[in-house]
Write a protein that holds these residues in place. Structure first.
Motif, PDB file in Angstrom:
ATOM      1  N   ILE A   1      84.018  63.242 -21.605  1.00 28.61           N
ATOM      2  CA  ILE A   1      83.651  64.680 -21.792  1.00 28.61           C
ATOM      3  C   ILE A   1      82.873  65.205 -20.634  1.00 28.61           C
ATOM      4  O   ILE A   1      82.511  64.507 -19.728  1.00 28.61           O
ATOM      5  CB  ILE A   1      82.657  64.736 -22.994  1.00 28.61           C
ATOM      6  CG1 ILE A   1      81.249  63.940 -22.688  1.00 28.61           C
ATOM      7  CG2 ILE A   1      83.156  64.424 -24.419  1.00 28.61           C
ATOM      8  CD1 ILE A   1      80.144  63.966 -23.676  1.00 28.61           C
ATOM      9  N   PRO A   2      82.905  66.626 -20.492  1.00 30.09           N
ATOM     10  CA  PRO A   2      81.826  67.186 -19.500  1.00 30.09           C
ATOM     11  C   PRO A   2      80.550  66.828 -19.947  1.00 30.09           C
ATOM     12  O   PRO A   2      80.257  66.868 -21.217  1.00 30.09           O
ATOM     13  CB  PRO A   2      82.166  68.606 -19.411  1.00 30.09           C
ATOM     14  CG  PRO A   2      82.987  68.885 -20.728  1.00 30.09           C
ATOM     15  CD  PRO A   2      83.528  67.679 -21.256  1.00 30.09           C
TER      16      PRO A   2
ATOM     17  N   HIS B   1      79.736  54.779 -18.690  1.00 30.87           N
ATOM     18  CA  HIS B   1      80.531  53.954 -17.906  1.00 30.87           C
ATOM     19  C   HIS B   1      81.156  54.442 -16.540  1.00 30.87           C
ATOM     20  O   HIS B   1      81.639  53.947 -15.722  1.00 30.87           O
ATOM     21  CB  HIS B   1      82.072  53.844 -18.695  1.00 30.87           C
ATOM     22  CG  HIS B   1      81.740  53.191 -20.049  1.00 30.87           C
ATOM     23  ND1 HIS B   1      82.012  51.725 -19.971  1.00 30.87           N
ATOM     24  CD2 HIS B   1      81.794  53.302 -21.276  1.00 30.87           C
ATOM     25  CE1 HIS B   1      81.778  51.156 -21.343  1.00 30.87           C
ATOM     26  NE2 HIS B   1      81.535  52.368 -21.858  1.00 30.87           N
ATOM     27  N   ASN B   2      80.374  55.692 -16.226  1.00 36.26           N
ATOM     28  CA  ASN B   2      80.828  56.374 -15.022  1.00 36.26           C
ATOM     29  C   ASN B   2      79.593  57.470 -14.801  1.00 36.26           C
ATOM     30  O   ASN B   2      78.727  57.714 -15.630  1.00 36.26           O
ATOM     31  CB  ASN B   2      82.045  57.022 -14.882  1.00 36.26           C
ATOM     32  CG  ASN B   2      82.344  58.023 -15.347  1.00 36.26           C
ATOM     33  OD1 ASN B   2      81.595  58.886 -16.180  1.00 36.26           O
ATOM     34  ND2 ASN B   2      83.836  58.672 -15.359  1.00 36.26           N
ATOM     35  N   ALA B   3      79.614  58.039 -13.546  1.00 38.14           N
ATOM     36  CA  ALA B   3      78.598  59.159 -13.285  1.00 38.14           C
ATOM     37  C   ALA B   3      79.115  60.445 -13.035  1.00 38.14           C
ATOM     38  O   ALA B   3      78.503  61.178 -12.345  1.00 38.14           O
ATOM     39  CB  ALA B   3      77.458  58.568 -12.325  1.00 38.14           C
ATOM     40  N   ASP B   4      80.488  60.610 -13.363  1.00 37.50           N
ATOM     41  CA  ASP B   4      81.108  62.000 -13.043  1.00 37.50           C
ATOM     42  C   ASP B   4      80.838  62.937 -14.159  1.00 37.50           C
ATOM     43  O   ASP B   4      81.060  62.835 -15.264  1.00 37.50           O
ATOM     44  CB  ASP B   4      82.671  61.475 -13.062  1.00 37.50           C
ATOM     45  CG  ASP B   4      83.286  62.895 -12.773  1.00 37.50           C
ATOM     46  OD1 ASP B   4      82.816  64.019 -12.730  1.00 37.50           O
ATOM     47  OD2 ASP B   4      84.832  62.586 -12.669  1.00 37.50           O
ATOM     48  N   LEU B   5      79.815  63.859 -13.848  1.00 36.27           N
ATOM     49  CA  LEU B   5      79.384  65.014 -14.758  1.00 36.27           C
ATOM     50  C   LEU B   5      80.359  65.935 -15.223  1.00 36.27           C
ATOM     51  O   LEU B   5      80.318  66.449 -16.456  1.00 36.27           O
ATOM     52  CB  LEU B   5      78.137  65.672 -14.323  1.00 36.27           C
ATOM     53  CG  LEU B   5      76.981  64.676 -13.881  1.00 36.27           C
ATOM     54  CD1 LEU B   5      75.817  65.519 -13.229  1.00 36.27           C
ATOM     55  CD2 LEU B   5      76.596  63.777 -15.104  1.00 36.27           C
ATOM     56  N   GLU B   6      81.694  65.986 -14.764  1.00 37.46           N
ATOM     57  CA  GLU B   6      82.571  66.662 -14.947  1.00 37.46           C
ATOM     58  C   GLU B   6      83.419  66.003 -15.916  1.00 37.46           C
ATOM     59  O   GLU B   6      84.236  66.583 -16.863  1.00 37.46           O
ATOM     60  CB  GLU B   6      83.217  67.244 -13.926  1.00 37.46           C
ATOM     61  CG  GLU B   6      82.443  68.159 -12.968  1.00 37.46           C
ATOM     62  CD  GLU B   6      81.860  69.427 -13.629  1.00 37.46           C
ATOM     63  OE1 GLU B   6      82.667  70.162 -14.449  1.00 37.46           O
ATOM     64  OE2 GLU B   6      80.790  69.656 -13.551  1.00 37.46           O
ATOM     65  N   SER B   7      83.545  64.762 -15.948  1.00 36.52           N
ATOM     66  CA  SER B   7      84.519  63.829 -16.766  1.00 36.52           C
ATOM     67  C   SER B   7      83.742  62.807 -16.994  1.00 36.52           C
ATOM     68  O   SER B   7      84.244  61.629 -16.556  1.00 36.52           O
ATOM     69  CB  SER B   7      85.864  63.566 -15.970  1.00 36.52           C
ATOM     70  OG  SER B   7      86.645  63.063 -16.599  1.00 36.52           O
TER      71      SER B   7
END
Length: 153
Positions: A24-25, A60-66
């Motif tokens: 999600i975002p 599980h990741n740090a990508d704030l867009e995905s």
């Protein structure tokens, strides 16, 4: 608000969980989390399961867009899920951890201190980051307790 414990090294025991994982975002997190926790509570009630602890979120990741995020609850024994709900077991592992008192969205300073502690003590982060919500969300923001747990090697 405040970091209320020292950051330290722990061995986390094996943990069985029921969870929902999605991408999600970050801006959608509050709504998606509320829905996920509601589905998990309904599934547990329907299945006659009791949770063995409060809710958690796993990044599980740090990508704030995905953002690859998993919301769940620990359970005392292995459990299977259904549909988007899955059961899994988190293995025994070393973690660095600390406690934060205050609004969930204000816990970033503790996360930064944990990352600095990991580097200063010669460890490396191994995978995802967990936030365990230790008391009721119905409390005022200043009374919320969050345990941040980062697996290390």
């Amino acid at each position: 608000m405040a970091i209320i414990s020292r950051i330290d090294l722990f061995e986390q025991p094996e943990q069985h969980v029921l969870s929902i994982r999605t991408t999600i975002p970050f801006t959608a997190y509050p709504e998606v989390a509320a829905q996920a926790y509601g589905k998990l509570m309904a599934y547990a009630a329907q299945s006659g399961l009791l949770f063995s602890g409060g809710p958690f979120v796993c990044y599980h990741n740090a990508d704030l867009e995905s953002l690859d995020v998993e919301m769940g609850f620990p359970v005392a024994r292995p459990a299977s899920g259904s549909g988007e709900i899955s059961g899994r077991t988190i293995p025994i592992r070393k973690v660095a951890s600390g406690l934060f008192l205050g609004a969930y969205e204000e816990s970033d300073p503790l996360m930064m201190e944990i990352m600095q502690w990991i580097a200063a003590h010669g460890y490396e982060q191994q995978g995802e980051i967990y936030n365990y919500y230790l008391n009721d969300e119905g409390r005022p923001a200043g009374e919320l307790l969050t345990q941040i747990v980062v697996p290390i090697a």
